[in-house]
Motif scaffolding. Sequence first.
Motif, PDB file in Angstrom:
ATOM      1  N   THR A 385       0.830  -1.207   0.000  1.00 27.42           N
ATOM      2  CA  THR A 385       0.000   0.000   0.000  1.00 27.42           C
ATOM      3  C   THR A 385       0.863   1.255   0.000  1.00 27.42           C
ATOM      4  N   VAL A 386       1.945   1.243   0.772  1.00 29.60           N
ATOM      5  CA  VAL A 386       2.829   2.405   0.825  1.00 29.60           C
ATOM      6  C   VAL A 386       3.384   2.729  -0.558  1.00 29.60           C
ATOM      7  N   LEU A 387       3.676   1.695  -1.353  1.00 26.85           N
ATOM      8  CA  LEU A 387       4.226   1.894  -2.698  1.00 26.85           C
ATOM      9  C   LEU A 387       3.147   1.977  -3.773  1.00 26.85           C
ATOM     10  N   GLN A 388       1.868   2.046  -3.349  1.00 24.92           N
ATOM     11  CA  GLN A 388       0.738   2.180  -4.277  1.00 24.92           C
ATOM     12  C   GLN A 388       0.673   1.004  -5.248  1.00 24.92           C
ATOM     13  N   GLY A 389       0.977  -0.183  -4.728  1.00 22.39           N
ATOM     14  CA  GLY A 389       0.928  -1.372  -5.565  1.00 22.39           C
ATOM     15  C   GLY A 389      -0.335  -2.185  -5.342  1.00 22.39           C
ATOM     16  N   GLN A 390      -0.275  -3.441  -5.798  1.00 20.85           N
ATOM     17  CA  GLN A 390      -1.414  -4.351  -5.691  1.00 20.85           C
ATOM     18  C   GLN A 390      -0.932  -5.676  -5.129  1.00 20.85           C
ATOM     19  N   GLU A 414      -0.546   3.980 -13.338  1.00 17.76           N
ATOM     20  CA  GLU A 414      -1.526   3.776 -14.399  1.00 17.76           C
ATOM     21  C   GLU A 414      -1.108   2.673 -15.353  1.00 17.76           C
ATOM     22  N   HIS A 415       0.184   2.286 -15.334  1.00 27.06           N
ATOM     23  CA  HIS A 415       0.654   1.223 -16.233  1.00 27.06           C
ATOM     24  C   HIS A 415       0.595  -0.141 -15.585  1.00 27.06           C
ATOM     25  N   ILE A 416       0.132  -0.212 -14.329  1.00 28.60           N
ATOM     26  CA  ILE A 416       0.016  -1.513 -13.679  1.00 28.60           C
ATOM     27  C   ILE A 416      -1.134  -2.269 -14.300  1.00 28.60           C
ATOM     28  N   PRO A 417      -0.949  -3.511 -14.684  1.00 27.79           N
ATOM     29  CA  PRO A 417      -2.045  -4.269 -15.259  1.00 27.79           C
ATOM     30  C   PRO A 417      -3.117  -4.558 -14.213  1.00 27.79           C
ATOM     31  N   PRO A 418      -4.380  -4.696 -14.609  1.00 31.42           N
ATOM     32  CA  PRO A 418      -5.432  -4.973 -13.633  1.00 31.42           C
ATOM     33  C   PRO A 418      -5.237  -6.362 -13.012  1.00 31.42           C
TER      34      PRO A 418
END
Length: 420
Positions: A385-390, A414-418
């Motif tokens: 979460t701190v790194l705005q990941g998934q 925005e380039h992270i795949p869903p």
Amino acid sequence: MSIALRPVTGGITYRRWAYLILGGALLVPFILAGSVVLPLALIQVQSLFGDATFVLLILLCIAVLMLLTSLIPAVRTVEAAAVRELLGGPLSVHGIGSVRSWAARWRWTAWFVLHVLAGGAVSIATLFVPPAAVVSFTAPFTGAQNVGGVHLPSIHGWWRWAVPLGGVLSLICLVYGVAAVGAVLARLAPLFLGPSAADRLAAVEDQARALAQRNRLARELHDSVGHALSVVSIQAGAAGRVLDTDPDFVRRALAAIEESARSAMTDLDHVLGLLREDAGEAADRTPQRTLGALDQLIASSGIAVDLRVIGDLATVPQVVSREAYRIVQEGLTNVLRHAGKVPVTLCVDVQPEFVELTMINPLGNPSPAAHRGGRGLPGMRERVTVLQGQLTAGADGTSWRVNVILPLFLNSTEHIPPRA
């Protein structure tokens, strides 16, 4: 009835009375200045502009003297101590004496003037009412016509017995009046002396920073030391079971235990260095491990890991690489605790905008070190979460699958795949 008598019997009334008397004592120097010093210094003004202008100028000078006195730090310190010990009421002790801005100083000035004026009025009443009440008790016997400096008509007959009653009533009114003034000041004190909105916001921000730092240290200890202890527990248990039949395995297990302990000591030194840095001491600057140290991590874990790396790990920013290493470390620890020494497939895929970690292991039998309610997945989720990941984690058929996607830069989310 007890509520009605509380101002008379309660000790807080007399403590507040002492506080107000202190305000009257503070008023004395200003009275002397206004009645003796200033008239002599401004005598020419009276002859030039008249009595009305002279009185206004005297009052203005007294107000300026009060303002300057209230800005003296020592005066604020004494006032704060008096408020804490004598006034009482719903006042935040943390906010007393904390003056960070001119707005707070002006609030202190207003409080000082209010205290001095209210204290002066109460002090004057205290000087005259009790003596007058005492004298009133002699009126039935002497027919006194002067009670406390007040000239009364000649007292005859039964009316002279009403004078002591008036003295008692004046004493009661004085006590209740002091209680009322003290209660009003106690209610107003937080508005004048308590922390301002800016002070409260600063305190909340300090608490938030301290909480974030504690959570960070907790994650570091859990992921590093917790991983080492899990490895030591598993390897020691396995070595104990084959101690007499497989000495080669025992030697390998002991080597893994030694390496895990050494790694844990290094990580512990780093965390202690962070604590010393918070305490103002020199911090340990030992660099933290990154994805480049995955081989050593896998070797010390004692788990058969099929590692596949796609891309160049050196291109991953340090902050992302450190957090990714901790996530893999926690993932291997969870495997040991909840599935045992089962084979693990680990894929690290480095893309231009993100790095993806995928860990898959069979749903084996939990090890003796397994426990419920751990901080494994929540800690991993906090780092992501701190790194705005998934992060996704859960059973996938007969396997347990953990997938983590971390953006390499904050503007690359925005380039992270869903998620699948």
